[in-house]
Enzyme design. Sequence first.
Site, PDB file in Angstrom:
ATOM      1  N   SER A  47       0.837  -1.197   0.000  1.00  0.00           N
ATOM      2  CA  SER A  47       0.000   0.000   0.000  1.00  0.00           C
ATOM      3  C   SER A  47       0.879   1.257   0.000  1.00  0.00           C
ATOM      4  O   SER A  47       1.765   1.387  -0.849  1.00  0.00           O
ATOM      5  CB  SER A  47      -0.968  -0.040   1.194  1.00  0.00           C
ATOM      6  N   GLU A  84      -1.381  -2.935  -8.011  1.00  0.00           N
ATOM      7  CA  GLU A  84      -2.690  -3.200  -7.388  1.00  0.00           C
ATOM      8  C   GLU A  84      -3.188  -1.897  -6.809  1.00  0.00           C
ATOM      9  O   GLU A  84      -2.446  -0.924  -6.716  1.00  0.00           O
ATOM     10  CB  GLU A  84      -2.554  -4.259  -6.296  1.00  0.00           C
ATOM     11  N   HIS A 108      -4.898  -5.505  -1.625  1.00  0.00           N
ATOM     12  CA  HIS A 108      -5.608  -5.323  -0.358  1.00  0.00           C
ATOM     13  C   HIS A 108      -6.630  -6.447  -0.203  1.00  0.00           C
ATOM     14  O   HIS A 108      -7.841  -6.225  -0.139  1.00  0.00           O
ATOM     15  CB  HIS A 108      -6.277  -3.952  -0.334  1.00  0.00           C
TER      16      HIS A 108
END
Length: 301
Positions: A105, A200, A270
């Site tokens: 992230s 992602e 995630h």
Amino acid sequence: MEPQPLHFTIVAGAGFATDAQAVDRASARLAGLGHRVDCDPTARGRWQRFAAPDDARLAAIERVAAERDTDVVVMLRGGYGFTRLIGRLDFQQLRRARKRWMGHSDFTAFQLAALANAGMVTFAGPMAAFDFGAQTPSAFTLEQCFGVLQNDEWQVECALDGPAGVSGSGVLWGGNLAMVAHLAGTAYLPNIEGGILFVEDVGEHPYRIERMLYQLLHAGILARQRVILLGAFTEYQLNANDGGYDLETAIAHIRERVDVPLYTGLPFGHIPDKLTLPVGGRCTFDARDGRATLRFSDYAT
């Protein structure tokens, strides 16, 4: 040879723990697997939307790096915060510390800056709060994490949607798409030729995903890669304005404009079930009949 236990230190370089008990669960779970666990004070703090002020989070990164016994520095969570720190970190010094840094992230900003500025290999993988601290952690995630961390090479096979008969190897790099796009044009994005790029994201509408991929396309970054791997894109909501435009449509559109083999379905993002990917390590890729084999190597710190 029996894998040796590791010494983990949990640190918060960005956001605070939205569930304080997750930190306790993560510590207990890692300890229950036979590892030693410490928590930096930032792992239990909060200041505005961060775990601590910038200076305190910066000091925590430097403090953990200096701890002789720590093997793996695992991020508490993502959120936002590393953009404010990367210009102040001495990545050459961090590389000399020879720690394994792991997260995903927002942590992508640290990872790519470390690779660009010091050639550091880091690990895109589970974090303390969401993964190790889950009520029921993913057995797949744990297997992949410790498989990579406790071996010099690791191989995984997974179902991917994309062209068959493609093989090659290159530097594995990438992470959160918003962060990769955010660093384009800066000194913190590594210049990778012939690499294997994975991305992602979470909470990004398909048109925004397409727009960020276009940014990387227009910057010439996608064309320089050998393979592009798309992981999970989650927690977005379509609306009446889309008129049938969804994530699959956006990806199909990008596929038409990129000459590099592009695959979807990489188990990373995630999501509970995720790979651990050595950012800056070597990846050998072989795709056949809807499945791909990825072999990771050259990631020792």
